[in-house]
Design a protein around this motif. Structure first.
Motif, PDB file in Angstrom:
ATOM      1  N   MET A  98      52.005  48.806  37.727  1.00 13.38           N
ATOM      2  CA  MET A  98      52.319  50.126  37.180  1.00 13.38           C
ATOM      3  C   MET A  98      51.911  50.164  35.720  1.00 13.38           C
ATOM      4  N   GLY A  99      51.698  51.375  35.233  1.00 13.42           N
ATOM      5  CA  GLY A  99      51.371  51.486  33.824  1.00 13.42           C
ATOM      6  C   GLY A  99      51.083  52.917  33.433  1.00 13.42           C
ATOM      7  N   PRO A 100      51.277  53.253  32.165  1.00 10.65           N
ATOM      8  CA  PRO A 100      51.006  54.613  31.711  1.00 10.65           C
ATOM      9  C   PRO A 100      49.513  54.892  31.638  1.00 10.65           C
ATOM     10  N   THR A 101      49.193  56.148  31.425  1.00  8.27           N
ATOM     11  CA  THR A 101      47.802  56.551  31.300  1.00  8.27           C
ATOM     12  C   THR A 101      47.128  55.830  30.134  1.00  8.27           C
ATOM     13  N   ALA A 102      45.871  55.477  30.327  1.00  8.03           N
ATOM     14  CA  ALA A 102      45.031  54.827  29.297  1.00  8.03           C
ATOM     15  C   ALA A 102      45.515  53.433  28.918  1.00  8.03           C
ATOM     16  N   ALA A 103      46.289  52.788  29.795  1.00  5.01           N
ATOM     17  CA  ALA A 103      46.758  51.428  29.502  1.00  5.01           C
ATOM     18  C   ALA A 103      45.718  50.370  29.871  1.00  5.01           C
ATOM     19  N   GLY A 104      44.684  50.782  30.596  1.00  6.92           N
ATOM     20  CA  GLY A 104      43.646  49.829  30.999  1.00  6.92           C
ATOM     21  C   GLY A 104      43.914  49.174  32.338  1.00  6.92           C
ATOM     22  N   LYS A 105      44.529  49.918  33.266  1.00  5.83           N
ATOM     23  CA  LYS A 105      44.901  49.346  34.566  1.00  5.83           C
ATOM     24  C   LYS A 105      43.675  48.924  35.385  1.00  5.83           C
ATOM     25  N   THR A 106      42.624  49.757  35.360  1.00 11.31           N
ATOM     26  CA  THR A 106      41.427  49.435  36.148  1.00 11.31           C
ATOM     27  C   THR A 106      40.742  48.182  35.612  1.00 11.31           C
ATOM     28  N   ASP A 107      40.575  48.099  34.304  1.00 13.85           N
ATOM     29  CA  ASP A 107      39.951  46.914  33.702  1.00 13.85           C
ATOM     30  C   ASP A 107      40.775  45.665  34.003  1.00 13.85           C
ATOM     31  N   PHE A 108      42.093  45.803  33.923  1.00 17.11           N
ATOM     32  CA  PHE A 108      42.959  44.656  34.185  1.00 17.11           C
ATOM     33  C   PHE A 108      42.850  44.218  35.645  1.00 17.11           C
ATOM     34  N   LEU A 109      42.711  45.199  36.535  1.00 21.89           N
ATOM     35  CA  LEU A 109      42.573  44.883  37.958  1.00 21.89           C
ATOM     36  C   LEU A 109      41.381  43.968  38.202  1.00 21.89           C
ATOM     37  N   PHE A 110      40.268  44.200  37.505  1.00 21.79           N
ATOM     38  CA  PHE A 110      39.084  43.361  37.682  1.00 21.79           C
ATOM     39  C   PHE A 110      39.321  41.944  37.155  1.00 21.79           C
ATOM     40  N   SER A 111      40.243  41.810  36.211  1.00 21.48           N
ATOM     41  CA  SER A 111      40.550  40.483  35.677  1.00 21.48           C
ATOM     42  C   SER A 111      41.388  39.659  36.642  1.00 21.48           C
ATOM     43  N   ILE A 112      42.255  40.326  37.417  1.00 21.50           N
ATOM     44  CA  ILE A 112      43.181  39.611  38.299  1.00 21.50           C
ATOM     45  C   ILE A 112      42.628  39.480  39.720  1.00 21.50           C
ATOM     46  N   TYR A 113      41.663  40.358  40.075  1.00 24.92           N
ATOM     47  CA  TYR A 113      41.180  40.440  41.449  1.00 24.92           C
ATOM     48  C   TYR A 113      40.586  39.127  41.959  1.00 24.92           C
ATOM     49  N   LYS A 114      39.893  38.420  41.083  1.00 25.14           N
ATOM     50  CA  LYS A 114      39.191  37.201  41.507  1.00 25.14           C
ATOM     51  C   LYS A 114      40.144  36.052  41.810  1.00 25.14           C
ATOM     52  N   TYR A 115      41.415  36.174  41.382  1.00 26.87           N
ATOM     53  CA  TYR A 115      42.378  35.097  41.589  1.00 26.87           C
ATOM     54  C   TYR A 115      43.239  35.281  42.839  1.00 26.87           C
ATOM     55  N   LEU A 116      43.268  36.475  43.406  1.00 29.59           N
ATOM     56  CA  LEU A 116      44.222  36.772  44.475  1.00 29.59           C
ATOM     57  C   LEU A 116      43.541  37.395  45.684  1.00 29.59           C
ATOM     58  N   SER A 117      44.101  37.143  46.853  1.00 31.71           N
ATOM     59  CA  SER A 117      43.601  37.752  48.095  1.00 31.71           C
ATOM     60  C   SER A 117      44.280  39.107  48.278  1.00 31.71           C
ATOM     61  N   ILE A 118      43.839  40.093  47.499  1.00 29.77           N
ATOM     62  CA  ILE A 118      44.503  41.390  47.495  1.00 29.77           C
ATOM     63  C   ILE A 118      43.581  42.500  47.970  1.00 29.77           C
ATOM     64  N   ASP A 119      44.189  43.520  48.564  1.00 27.24           N
ATOM     65  CA  ASP A 119      43.525  44.784  48.844  1.00 27.24           C
ATOM     66  C   ASP A 119      44.257  45.852  48.039  1.00 27.24           C
ATOM     67  N   VAL A 120      43.508  46.713  47.388  1.00 24.14           N
ATOM     68  CA  VAL A 120      44.083  47.626  46.403  1.00 24.14           C
ATOM     69  C   VAL A 120      44.411  48.989  47.015  1.00 24.14           C
ATOM     70  N   ILE A 121      45.592  49.477  46.693  1.00 26.47           N
ATOM     71  CA  ILE A 121      46.021  50.820  47.073  1.00 26.47           C
ATOM     72  C   ILE A 121      46.279  51.610  45.793  1.00 26.47           C
ATOM     73  N   SER A 122      45.649  52.757  45.667  1.00 27.71           N
ATOM     74  CA  SER A 122      45.851  53.599  44.495  1.00 27.71           C
ATOM     75  C   SER A 122      47.169  54.356  44.603  1.00 27.71           C
ATOM     76  N   VAL A 123      47.916  54.355  43.511  1.00 27.83           N
ATOM     77  CA  VAL A 123      49.169  55.126  43.441  1.00 27.83           C
ATOM     78  C   VAL A 123      48.993  56.127  42.301  1.00 27.83           C
ATOM     79  N   ASP A 124      48.185  57.141  42.560  1.00 28.73           N
ATOM     80  CA  ASP A 124      47.842  58.116  41.528  1.00 28.73           C
ATOM     81  C   ASP A 124      47.653  59.483  42.179  1.00 28.73           C
ATOM     82  N   SER A 125      48.419  60.461  41.727  1.00 32.32           N
ATOM     83  CA  SER A 125      48.410  61.783  42.352  1.00 32.32           C
ATOM     84  C   SER A 125      47.155  62.584  42.040  1.00 32.32           C
TER      85      SER A 125
END
Length: 304
Positions: free
Chosen positions: A1-28
């Protein structure tokens, strides 16, 4: 979770390579097609690298209720878990998270025919105070908490009343037991002034990328209007008013940035009151990645 402009997408690319995750967007806002620049939607290239569920699933002319989100997100979560991977939810629509974890009001599904009649009435008469006055008679508690120009909530409360015969304010909450273990992280920028600068810079960048042209294409459509949830999204609402001649370009920019800052403050209020959340600093990406991995490692160790 995070507020607008916190850099969530960029951070996702940093963590993605370490975990076996599938991403679900929670954004209206990311649910809408052809609304890419103003929503800061991940680029086509980014989505090819990390596909996101629940992005581009609705046309801007369509509504998307919290009931639909609850149903859709549970389908995606169950499917991901069955595949042996971890659902990783990313976004800033805090109400969606709250409903997912704590449940929904036991309310009826929407009625398109009813909504169309009410919206046509409001559009034809250019008045919502009559609707608000009627709601005050049948559901005064809800009416007192809804602004006269908040058409979406006004119509929903009237819809509930006519479909059930009961005011929305007295219907009891449906109990919710979320069936999976949740680990919650909040990505935040500790420096509020820096956050506001990031918001301003990001909107300036949106304008350079063609945000006005993006909204103008929507503006030309006869089936879209400022009453729709898609067009009332932050940034789109202000740009729509500019294209409609209600405000000038300078006012549009200022109002859009101000509205985004206001959204940021609301999201931070949600996060400060959130239970069982691990805060991460968007200013120290490496430390935040390490924090997530350490927490998951400890949890996995305890489970084994």
């Amino acid at each position: 979770m995070g507020p607008t402009a916190a850099g969530k997408t960029d951070f996702l690319f940093s963590i993605y390579k370490y975990l076996s995750i599938d991403v679900i967007s929670v954004d209206s806002a990311l649910i809408y097609k052809n609304m890419d620049i103003g929503t800061a939607k991940p680029t086509h290239h980014q989505l090819e690298i990390i596909p996101h569920k629940l992005i581009n699933i609705k046309d801007p002319s369509e509504n998307y209720s919290i009931f639909e989100f609850k149903k859709d997100v549970m389908i995606e979560i169950n499917s991901i878990i069955k595949s042996g991977r971890i659902p990783f939810l990313v976004g800033g629509t805090m109400l969606y998270y709250h409903i997912l974890i704590y449940g929904l009001h036991f309310l009826p599904s929407k009625s398109e025919s009813f909504r169309k009649k009410i919206y046509n009435f409001i559009k034809k008469n250019n008045r919502s105070n009559i609707i608000h006055s009627f709601l005050k008679k049948v559901d005064p508690i809800s009416a007192d908490n809804i602004h006269v120009n908040d058409h979406i909530r006004l119509v929903r409360c009237l819809e509930i009343y006519f479909l059930t015969g009961n005011p929305a304010s007295i219907l009891k909450k449906k109990k919710c037991i979320f069936p999976y273990r949740i680990i919650q992280f909040g990505l935040v920028t500790m420096n509020r002034e820096l956050s506001y600068r990031n918001i301003t810079n990001r909107f300036e960048q949106m304008l350079k990328l063609g945000f006005e042209e993006e909204v103008f294409k929507l503006f030309q459509r006869k089936d879209l209007g400022i009453h729709l949830p898609s067009i009332r999204s932050v940034g789109y609402f202000q740009m729509w008013k500019y294209l409609n001649g209600e405000i000038n370009y300078f006012e549009m920019k200022n109002q859009a940035i101000y509205a985004t800052c206001h959204l940021f403050k609301k999201q931070m209020t949600w996060l400060r009151n959130w239970k069982n959340i691990n805060f991460l600093s968007s200013e120290n990406k490496n430390l935040s990645v390490k924090t997530i991995l350490t927490i998951l490692h400890k949890l996995n160790k305890n489970l084994n």
